[in-house]
Design an enzyme around this catalytic site. Structure first.
Site, mmCIF file in Angstrom:
data_model
loop_
_atom_site.group_PDB
_atom_site.id
_atom_site.type_symbol
_atom_site.label_atom_id
_atom_site.label_comp_id
_atom_site.label_asym_id
_atom_site.label_seq_id
_atom_site.Cartn_x
_atom_site.Cartn_y
_atom_site.Cartn_z
ATOM 1 N N ASP A 197 0.831 -1.200 0.000
ATOM 2 C CA ASP A 197 0.000 0.000 0.000
ATOM 3 C C ASP A 197 0.868 1.253 0.000
ATOM 4 O OD1 ASP A 197 -2.339 1.468 -0.007
ATOM 5 O OD2 ASP A 197 -3.205 0.446 1.723
ATOM 6 N N ASP A 200 -10.528 1.886 -3.463
ATOM 7 C CA ASP A 200 -11.042 1.564 -2.129
ATOM 8 C C ASP A 200 -12.570 1.567 -2.111
ATOM 9 O OD1 ASP A 200 -8.576 1.222 -0.988
ATOM 10 O OD2 ASP A 200 -8.465 3.219 -0.101
#
Length: 702
Positions: A452, A522
């Site tokens: 990430d 997301d």
């Protein structure tokens, strides 16, 4: 032979269906004189008159392969250099070619200074793709400063073009926008330190003004940059009557000093042309990516069904509770169990722990072994989440090395998401991370890493460099990230790496070269995802697109049926993120059934050819079809019924006309020919809100 020359003047890059023709005239300027459907007789291009009017200098009016700043050019240039004496003007004194069967280098030497540019080309004939990049070399002793060094330049004759790119933000990635380019220029860029969520490092240009532009017809010229850092694409309507396209590393706050004997290689661009619309563009680039960009070993293998524990536990990670989740996930048919954030030392919340990549012994008293053994014992593989480019102030790493971040010494360091960015230009930072993560992967049975990156770059200063070199840090950071992932992949070639950057902030061909999949957003809202996934698929393969089922869709608060949500997630590489601690046994059984169905069509979805049949952007329904070896999967989505008319008719694509296909519709088994399905189509009913269907067609004769 896919690269041909003619009398040291014309060079033809020939793919299976296209030609890219370069001419070097008496002015020693390489120009693109043709890019389109294949023309075999290259001598036809010899002897054509220059397009420059007699009262103007030629360079501005030429579709140059490498327009350098200055020299009576007033269009966007693809290179700008500053020599040691202050001269900011590159002029070609000599040009020569070096050719191989599928490669071409045009070498441009300055007429005065010991400096040259290598324009590099490689032809992928079967895929109809041309690779372009460039290398600049300082062959003297005095330093040369690169103020702009784009990877490639393209020119298209005439007017009437539209440019398609993306406008987005976090949770709203890949919002396609097509705009007419009739005057001036359109700039798509990122200077966030990575690709980011707005524009994408690509160009897609089509003839939208002169003729109808549809999914499977119309001329399209396209290219994608193999780079994960700051980029810039400029599409410009030049007043001399052509379109000028430059693409490469963003020149905003960029400078790179070449000392004597040094060279700089710009990242590659992969480009092509088709008259078959976006559909054919997607097919060509999806095939090309699988054959030439994706890391070998996993490129031709479908991704496993994944379960991620984030929504079940967030930061409250405990070994025994994770094992209980493992058992529930296994009963769904999951093949890869992933512990997200919260597993490492000090990570009780998002204000601490980043940088300390050691298993938290309070949460895992015996390390990860009991958990990984439970995962393996139930026939699954194990994965973890990391964010290696970041550090929290509340961490052992930051306390020991506060100088390892980008910062101005006279300013308070800006905080983003409670974290700072590690200075990846520093060798000691890269080596620390490589050692930590190598140890983690070597000592534990880990098959997958979710990588990430949750904040943008700022205050690019430090690196142990003098202030006049700080403009190089943006690119040095990207090179540092590349070095780290390359190092880990070399040591752990069987580990599957996912590129995530607060969702789709690192979806680009540079990441594809080093990662095995993307987390494109997301936003897991099933309806929003249909739009994101549709536009993502223009240039990026379905196999790389992780798509999850979750409970809380997060963005819009919609109440969407499980069938619609599962079908939306099954359009990519399926993942499950529901809170299994709160999911009823009945719902878990229903999810299990969808997982079993997905495994039956997984190869077709992930590795087959994609057809975007209908879009909610301009239709009542969304319909996407995947065609594989003897099988086709068709997903149909209705967001809301209009005016009491539930009947929809869809015509399919990509089937064999002479073959018969069996499928089930409304509990009836139906057999139709490929010709019928592609010409007459299928009628089906979708009613109410958020209705969906999955049709699985099996070929029953050759």
């Amino acid at each position: 032979m896919s690269v041909k020359g003619y009398e040291n003047e014309i060079y033809a890059l020939q793919t299976r269906h296209t030609s890219y023709i370069i001419r070097v005239g008496e002015d020693r300027i390489p120009e693109n004189v043709y890019w389109g459907k294949r023309i075999d007789r290259i001598e036809d291009f010899a002897g054509e008159a220059s397009p420059a009017p007699v009262n103007m200098q030629a360079p501005h009016c030429l579709r140059e392969e490498c327009a350098s700043f200055g020299g009576m050019r007033f269009k966007e240039s693809s290179m700008k250099v500053c020599f040691a004496d202050g001269v900011r003007d590159f002029r070609v004194g000599r040009v020569y070619a070096e050719t191989e069967e599928n490669r071409l280098e045009l070498v441009l030497e300055d007429e005065c200074y010991p400096f040259r540019v290598r324009l590099c080309y490689e032809v992928f004939e079967e895929e109809d793709v041309i690779k372009k990049w460039r290398i600049v070399e300082n062959t003297g002793e005095a330093p040369v400063v690169l103020e702009r060094i784009f990877s490639a330049q393209f020119g298209l004759p005439g007017t009437g073009y539209e440019s398609l790119n993306y406008n987005g933000r976090w949770g709203m990635e890949f919002q396609a926008v097509s705009e007419k380019i009739t005057s001036g220029k359109k700039v798509y860029e990122s200077f966030h330190g990575l690709t980011a969520h707005g524009n994408n490092p690509v160009f897609i240009v089509h003839k939208g003004l002169e003729e109808p532009f549809r999914e499977n017809q119309g001329e399209v010229w396209f290219g994608s940059l193999e780079y994960s850092g700051n980029f810039k694409t400029i599409v410009e309507a030049v007043d001399a009557g052509f379109l000028n396209i430059v693409i490469g590393i963003n020149d905003t706050d960029f400078a790179w000093t070449l000392k004597g004997g040094e060279s700089f290689e710009a990242p590659a661009v992969y480009a092509g042309y088709t008259d078959g619309g976006l559909e054919d563009m997607s097919h060509r680039m999806h095939r090309f990516c699988r054959r030439h960009l994706m890391p070998s070993g996993l490129a031709d293998k479908p991704l496993p069904v994944l379960y991620n524990s984030w929504y079940s536990t967030t930061f409250d990670v405990k070994c025994e509770e994770q094992i209980a989740l493992v058992e529930k996930a296994a009963r769904l048919g999951v093949e890869l169990f992933v512990v997200d954030d919260g597993w490492f030392v000090g990570r009780e919340h998002d204000r601490a722990g980043l940088g300390d990549w050691y298993v938290d012994r309070k949460k895992f008293p015996q390390g990860l072994k009991p958990l990984t053994e439970a995962v393996r014992g139930l026939g699954m593989r194990f994965g973890l989440w990391i964010e290696p480019e970041m550090v929290n102030p509340e961490s052992r790493l930051y306390r020991l090395h506060p100088d390892w971040i980008y910062r101005y010494q006279t300013r308070e360091v800006l905080m983003g998401r409670n974290q700072y960015i590690l200075d990846m230009s520093r060798q000691e930072v890269r080596e620390y991370l490589a050692e930590c993560l190598d140890t983690l992967l070597s000592e534990n049975d880990i098959s997958y890493i979710k990588w990430d990156m949750n904040r943008y770059a700022s205050e690019m200063a430090g690196g142990g460099l003098p202030a006049q070199e700080w403009k190089s840090l943006w690119h040095r950071h990207s090179l540092g990230v590349q070095w780290l992932i390359n190092t880990l992949r070399e040591k752990h070639p069987k580990v599957e790496f996912e590129a995530c950057a607060a969702g789709g902030g690192r979806v680009d061909y540079g990441a594809m070269r080093r990662f095995d999949e993307y987390w494109p957003s997301d936003n897991t809202d099933p309806l929003d995802r249909l739009f994101i996934q549709e536009n993502y698929s223009h240039l990026y393969p379905v196999r790389y697109m992780r798509a999850w089922l979750t409970d809380d869709f997060g963005m819009d608060g919609r109440k969407i049926p499980l069938s619609f949500a599962m079908h939306s997630a099954m359009c990519g590489s399926l993942g499950i993120g529901t809170d299994l601690n709160r999911t009823s046994e009945e719902k878990r059984e229903e999810i299990k059934g969808y997982v079993e169905t997905y495994k039956h069509i997984r190869n077709t979805v992930q590795l087959g050819e994609l057809y975007r049949l209908r879009s909610l952007k301009n239709s009542d329904i969304q319909c996407v079809q995947y065609v594989g070896d003897g099988q086709s999967a068709v997903f149909v989505f209705l967001d809301h019924e209009r005016y009491g008319d539930p009947l929809q008719r869809i015509t399919l694509r990509g089937l064999k006309e002479e073959s018969l296909y069996r499928f089930v519709l409304d509990d009836r088994e139906i057999v139709k020919s490929g010709a019928y399905l592609m010409q007459a189509g299928i009628g089906l009913r979708l009613c109410g809100d958020y209705d969906s269907r999955l049709l699985i067609l099996e070929e029953i004769n050759a």
